[in-house]
Design a protein around this motif. Sequence first.
Motif, short mmCIF file in Angstrom:
data_model
loop_
_atom_site.label_atom_id
_atom_site.label_comp_id
_atom_site.label_asym_id
_atom_site.label_seq_id
_atom_site.Cartn_x
_atom_site.Cartn_y
_atom_site.Cartn_z
N LEU A 1 2.06 9.19 -1.32
CA LEU A 1 3.30 8.83 -2.00
C LEU A 1 3.22 7.35 -2.35
O LEU A 1 3.29 6.49 -1.46
N GLU A 2 3.07 7.06 -3.63
CA GLU A 2 2.88 5.68 -4.08
C GLU A 2 4.18 5.14 -4.67
O GLU A 2 4.81 5.79 -5.50
N GLU B 1 0.45 2.84 4.52
CA GLU B 1 0.97 3.14 5.85
C GLU B 1 0.97 4.65 6.06
O GLU B 1 1.35 5.41 5.17
N HIS B 2 0.57 5.07 7.23
CA HIS B 2 0.57 6.49 7.60
C HIS B 2 1.91 6.84 8.25
O HIS B 2 2.35 6.15 9.17
N VAL B 3 2.51 7.91 7.78
CA VAL B 3 3.78 8.33 8.36
C VAL B 3 3.55 8.83 9.78
O VAL B 3 4.33 8.51 10.70
N LEU C 1 3.41 0.13 -2.31
CA LEU C 1 3.35 0.71 -0.98
C LEU C 1 2.89 2.16 -1.12
O LEU C 1 3.42 2.90 -1.96
N THR C 2 1.92 2.56 -0.32
CA THR C 2 1.47 3.95 -0.30
C THR C 2 1.73 4.54 1.07
O THR C 2 1.25 4.03 2.09
N TYR C 3 2.55 5.59 1.10
CA TYR C 3 2.76 6.34 2.33
C TYR C 3 1.80 7.52 2.34
O TYR C 3 1.71 8.27 1.37
N VAL C 4 1.08 7.68 3.44
CA VAL C 4 0.17 8.81 3.61
C VAL C 4 0.90 9.87 4.44
O VAL C 4 1.31 9.61 5.57
#
Length: 314
Positions: A176-177, A188-190, A2-5
Amino acid sequence: MLTYVLNSQDLADVRFAVSPVAEMVLSLRALKDPGRFPLQLGWVRAVQPQVAALDWSVLRWLVNDTMGSPDFLTPRPTSPLTQLSDELEVIANVKTDTFERQLAAVNGEVPQDLTIDKVVQTLSQYWDAVMAPYWGRMRTLLSADISYRGHVVTQQGTGAMLNGLGPAITYADGLLEVDRVAEQSRTEHVDGRGLVLQPTLFGPHAVIPFDPGAEPLLGYPPRGQAHLWSVVEPPSRHDLAQLIGTPRAHILALLTHPRTTTDLASELKVTPSAVSQHLQLLRRTGLVEPQRTGKQVLYRPTELAVLLTGETVD
């Protein structure tokens, strides 16, 4: 993965929280597959006498074979002081369609006769049997980790803190991976929704929401777990009295809920000034904390005191 942008504002809005109900739900993983949680074997062994009496006709549906759980069971906590009763109330008010959809997504089916009320009742019984006796110790470690991460933020910045959360978590250039958490990668974009960081003993690498697009949440492994269960049982009251003195140990034992100096003095049949002296010493040593309600000052035990006494606090 999961990657948070995260944009610059998202980084500034990162928050920490502790979730009693999430720890309870995630702890089912350790009971289901203890080999994956070597640091929690002390707890697994300690609760074995109670495990058989639990309602597994309900609990079996709350975590699947790949350690996934419906998101409604782990509502995003709002602070490090989140209370179990508040979270259980949130679960109790989950809409039926959400309840059924998420259970089906995790288990492939919706079990017959399983209701939200039955889940909440079973979780309450589970808490009393295998979590409540050890929650003081768990919560102290989780809170201590949050304090440490806050210190890293002030000294080195949010990016350095994020990179120190665990081997499966890396941060660089707004990304953030989180590795080892999902078979299918997603980004997913915060986007201003706020990222909540939640230390959890039952990761073991990291924990993310099951549903894509859920409110941003990341569970990470806290520091200090290796020695958490080196002593499974809390010290006895006699041991505590020898450590801090009988009068002060008695005061801590009475603080199962916030109380005033006058209230404690009446209970102990001593003068308020005598109780006040003991309370001031307990406060200076980090065992009680005051809270003002109107004109009254109430005293309650700190996390450290809960750990020492093994008592639960309302």
